[in-house]
Design a protein around this motif. Structure first.
Motif, PDB file in Angstrom:
ATOM      1  N   LEU A 161       0.811  -1.207   0.000  1.00 39.25           N
ATOM      2  CA  LEU A 161       0.000   0.000   0.000  1.00 39.25           C
ATOM      3  C   LEU A 161       0.850   1.266   0.000  1.00 39.25           C
ATOM      4  CD1 LEU A 161      -3.076   0.373   0.252  1.00 39.25           C
ATOM      5  CD2 LEU A 161      -2.751   0.647   2.709  1.00 39.25           C
TER       6      LEU A 161
ATOM      7  N   SER B 245     -16.703   1.553   2.183  1.00 39.16           N
ATOM      8  CA  SER B 245     -16.401   1.352   3.604  1.00 39.16           C
ATOM      9  C   SER B 245     -15.347   2.349   4.076  1.00 39.16           C
ATOM     10  CB  SER B 245     -15.948  -0.087   3.857  1.00 39.16           C
ATOM     11  OG  SER B 245     -14.742  -0.323   3.201  1.00 39.16           O
TER      12      SER B 245
ATOM     13  N   GLY C  15     -14.776   2.574  -4.428  1.00 47.90           N
ATOM     14  CA  GLY C  15     -14.802   1.897  -3.126  1.00 47.90           C
ATOM     15  C   GLY C  15     -13.681   0.873  -2.980  1.00 47.90           C
TER      16      GLY C  15
HETATM   17  C1  HEM Z   1     -14.994  -5.195   0.682  1.00 47.60           C
HETATM   18  C2  HEM Z   1     -13.752  -5.347   1.126  1.00 47.60           C
HETATM   19  C3  HEM Z   1     -12.591  -4.483   0.713  1.00 47.60           C
HETATM   20  C4  HEM Z   1     -12.559  -3.149   0.412  1.00 47.60           C
HETATM   21  C5  HEM Z   1     -13.723  -2.165   0.402  1.00 47.60           C
HETATM   22  C6  HEM Z   1     -11.182  -2.813   0.087  1.00 47.60           C
HETATM   23  C7  HEM Z   1     -10.748  -1.557  -0.290  1.00 47.60           C
HETATM   24  C8  HEM Z   1      -9.466  -1.269  -0.738  1.00 47.60           C
HETATM   25  C9  HEM Z   1      -9.055   0.012  -1.261  1.00 47.60           C
HETATM   26  C10 HEM Z   1      -9.928   1.237  -1.394  1.00 47.60           C
HETATM   27  C11 HEM Z   1      -7.744  -0.082  -1.619  1.00 47.60           C
HETATM   28  C12 HEM Z   1      -6.878   0.993  -2.290  1.00 47.60           C
HETATM   29  C13 HEM Z   1      -6.007   1.693  -1.300  1.00 47.60           C
HETATM   30  C14 HEM Z   1      -5.278   2.889  -1.918  1.00 47.60           C
HETATM   31  O1  HEM Z   1      -5.496   3.234  -3.077  1.00 47.60           O
HETATM   32  O2  HEM Z   1      -4.471   3.502  -1.204  1.00 47.60           O
HETATM   33  C15 HEM Z   1      -7.326  -1.416  -1.290  1.00 47.60           C
HETATM   34  C16 HEM Z   1      -6.043  -1.897  -1.465  1.00 47.60           C
HETATM   35  C17 HEM Z   1      -5.650  -3.142  -1.064  1.00 47.60           C
HETATM   36  N1  HEM Z   1      -6.454  -4.165  -0.607  1.00 47.60           N
HETATM   37 FE1  HEM Z   1      -8.455  -4.095  -0.304  1.00 47.60          FE
HETATM   38  N2  HEM Z   1     -10.419  -3.933   0.200  1.00 47.60           N
HETATM   39  C18 HEM Z   1     -11.232  -4.981   0.568  1.00 47.60           C
HETATM   40  C19 HEM Z   1     -10.871  -6.293   0.765  1.00 47.60           C
HETATM   41  C20 HEM Z   1      -9.594  -6.766   0.623  1.00 47.60           C
HETATM   42  C21 HEM Z   1      -9.218  -8.143   0.781  1.00 47.60           C
HETATM   43  C22 HEM Z   1     -10.190  -9.294   1.072  1.00 47.60           C
HETATM   44  C23 HEM Z   1      -7.869  -8.197   0.629  1.00 47.60           C
HETATM   45  C24 HEM Z   1      -6.942  -9.376   0.665  1.00 47.60           C
HETATM   46  C25 HEM Z   1      -7.265 -10.556   0.238  1.00 47.60           C
HETATM   47  C26 HEM Z   1      -7.391  -6.844   0.348  1.00 47.60           C
HETATM   48  C27 HEM Z   1      -6.085  -6.480   0.130  1.00 47.60           C
HETATM   49  C28 HEM Z   1      -5.662  -5.248  -0.323  1.00 47.60           C
HETATM   50  C29 HEM Z   1      -4.272  -4.907  -0.615  1.00 47.60           C
HETATM   51  C30 HEM Z   1      -3.059  -5.800  -0.426  1.00 47.60           C
HETATM   52  C31 HEM Z   1      -4.262  -3.597  -1.075  1.00 47.60           C
HETATM   53  C32 HEM Z   1      -3.043  -2.768  -1.517  1.00 47.60           C
HETATM   54  C33 HEM Z   1      -2.854  -2.878  -3.008  1.00 47.60           C
HETATM   55  C34 HEM Z   1      -1.739  -1.996  -3.527  1.00 47.60           C
HETATM   56  O3  HEM Z   1      -1.306  -1.065  -2.834  1.00 47.60           O
HETATM   57  O4  HEM Z   1      -1.273  -2.251  -4.659  1.00 47.60           O
HETATM   58  N3  HEM Z   1      -8.476  -6.009   0.349  1.00 47.60           N
HETATM   59  N4  HEM Z   1      -8.391  -2.125  -0.771  1.00 47.60           N
END
Ligand code: HEM
Length: 429
Positions: A107, A314, A370
């Motif tokens: 992240l 969220s 989202g």
């Molecule tokens: C409904 C559930 C979820 C929501 C709403 C959500 C939302 C987000 C958002 C908004 C970001 C972007 C962050 C940014 O741009 O700074 C993000 C990144 C990320 N999410 Fe999710 N997430 C969810 C579920 C998950 C799950 C289940 C996992 C793992 C299996 C996960 C792993 C990650 C990871 C590792 C990143 C960083 C990606 C990067 O920086 O390249 N998330 N998430």
């Protein structure tokens, strides 16, 4: 009560308390976030100042060196910022609360380093791979969570909403499945990391202290699993093994990297899914006619989830730092500034969505934010959607005529930064 049951209950309560404390921390002071954003969309393309602290009153980047701060609200501006990760960077995340992470925290990575790690990890999270986990997730949802509730004919679905994503994620990571008590302990640790981001200085220090213990404990637990798999030849289909075997441009992750990346997934994967579950269930149960439609046509479940993520993201904003001077509208944002991207505003921008304040699962598909957008867009989104899909279908299949409990308060989605409903009380026949 035997000792194991007692500890399990205690850890489940600790998880509930940790979730409630994170919700309190990010609740903020606004009564109507969407009204505040609507007003800004109308009057102010770029807000010069810390919109989040001033109007929402929630911690953004506590513990960081201060920077000039700006906020954007419109669909196209939020998209442009999130898309251009060279100009709008994320590395600062590792300065503040990110300090407690000693390792691969995707992240907060930028540029080539982020691109390479993301390319290495991405295949494990693509739908063709994630969908292979459906039987496992479906079994966890039905057998571990929904079926034990059935005799009672009433429940607060948020008990499941809080625990199920944690259990599902730990099952996918590859922790042994026979120790739910341990899952809850890990989940409490994962939430402790989020709680480190406090506005109050003394609380922030304490938060960071607890988070540091949590980070180390989770690392040790994961490293044990990584080493076990290495010794067994790394042939399984769990996430740890997939990460161990991933390869990009001749590079593979070493054991330390696998453990640190898997650890960074746990806070990302738990409460985000919990909150989204609470929103999807709230709409399903409260919007007239929706429950019958979705019950009778399960192809609508993915649309319900997508619209919930648009209508009630969220996490209501994302922050970036400028790596150069940039012009947005009439405002020049100097290099080294924070830009607050108001996702909750962009997702309801009337120039992008017709009747944006109406929850409409029939609306034409269009990107919303989202799950983020651009290079950092949620890598786990297909895992989250699979979990939500299994949970919602399981509830509709196994709880006949499920509906709101008329003797309990209706669910209410609240929070200025991390939004969700505290409880979703239902009954069934
Ligand atoms: C409904 C559930 C979820 C929501 C709403 C959500 C939302 C987000 C958002 C908004 C970001 C972007 C962050 C940014 O741009 O700074 C993000 C990144 C990320 N999410 Fe999710 N997430 C969810 C579920 C998950 C799950 C289940 C996992 C793992 C299996 C996960 C792993 C990650 C990871 C590792 C990143 C960083 C990606 C990067 O920086 O390249 N998330 N998430």
């Amino acid at each position: 009560m035997n000792t194991t049951t007692k500890t399990t209950t205690e850890n489940a309560q600790k998880l509930e308390a940790a979730y409630a404390s994170v919700s309190d921390l990010y609740r903020g002071k606004t009564d109507d976030l969407y009204a505040a954003c609507r007003e800004m969309r109308k009057t102010t393309r770029v807000y010069e100042g810390d919109f989040i602290a001033k109007f929402l009153g929630v911690p953004t980047n506590a513990g960081l060196q201060t920077r000039p701060t700006y906020a954007v609200f419109q669909y196209q501006d939020v998209m442009n910022v999130l898309k251009d990760a060279n100009t709008f960077t994320s590395g600062f995340i590792l300065e503040g609360m990110g300090k407690v992470w000693d390792g691969l925290m995707i992240l907060g990575m930028d540029g080539e380093a982020h691109r390479k790690v993301r390319a290495l990890l991405q295949p494990a999270f693509m739908p063709e791979n994630v969908n292979k986990w459906r039987p496992k997730i479906d079994r966890v949802a039905r057998e571990d969570f929904i079926m034990p509730l059935l005799p009672d004919k009433k429940a607060d679905l948020m008990e499941m909403g809080l625990n199920f994503p944690v259990r599902a994620m730990y099952a996918l990571v590859g922790f042994p499945e026979d120790n739910p008590d341990q899952y809850n302990q890990y989940a409490v640790w994962a939430l402790s990391m989020l709680a480190a981001n406090q506005l109050d200085k003394a609380k922030a220090e304490e938060g960071r202290r607890v988070a540091a213990i949590a980070v180390k404990s989770l690392y040790d637990a994961l490293m044990e699993q990584v080493q076990r798999r290495r010794a067994e030849g790394a042939t399984g289909d769990d996430l740890i093994t997939r990460l161990m075997n991933a390869e990009y441009e001749g590079h593979k992750l070493d054991d330390h990297e696998v453990a640190t990346f898997a650890r960074s997934l746990l806070p990302a994967a738990g409460e985000t899914t919990t909150r989204t579950f609470s929103a999807a269930m709230t709409f399903l149960l409260t919007i007239p006619g929706l429950l019958d439609r979705v019950r009778n046509d399960r192809n609508l479940v993915p649309k319900l989830i997508d619209e919930a993520v648009r209508f009630e993201p969220s996490s209501t904003f994302k922050v970036r730092e400028t790596s150069a001077d940039v012009q947005i509208g009439d405002v020049t944002i100097p290099k080294g500034s924070f830009v607050q991207c108001m996702v909750a505003s962009a997702n309801r921008d009337e120039s992008a969505f017709e009747n944006p304040d109406v929850f409409d699962i029939d609306r034409r598909q269009k990107p919303s934010f989202g799950f983020g957008f651009g290079p950092h867009m949620c890598i786990g989104q297909f895992v989250a959607k699979l979990e939500l899909n299994c949970a919602i279908n399981g509830i509709l299949d196994l709880m006949p005529n499920v509906r709101l409990d008329p003797e309990q308060p209706a669910p209410k989605i609240e929070g200025a930064h991390l939004r969700g409903a505290k409880s979703v009380h239902v009954i069934w026949d």
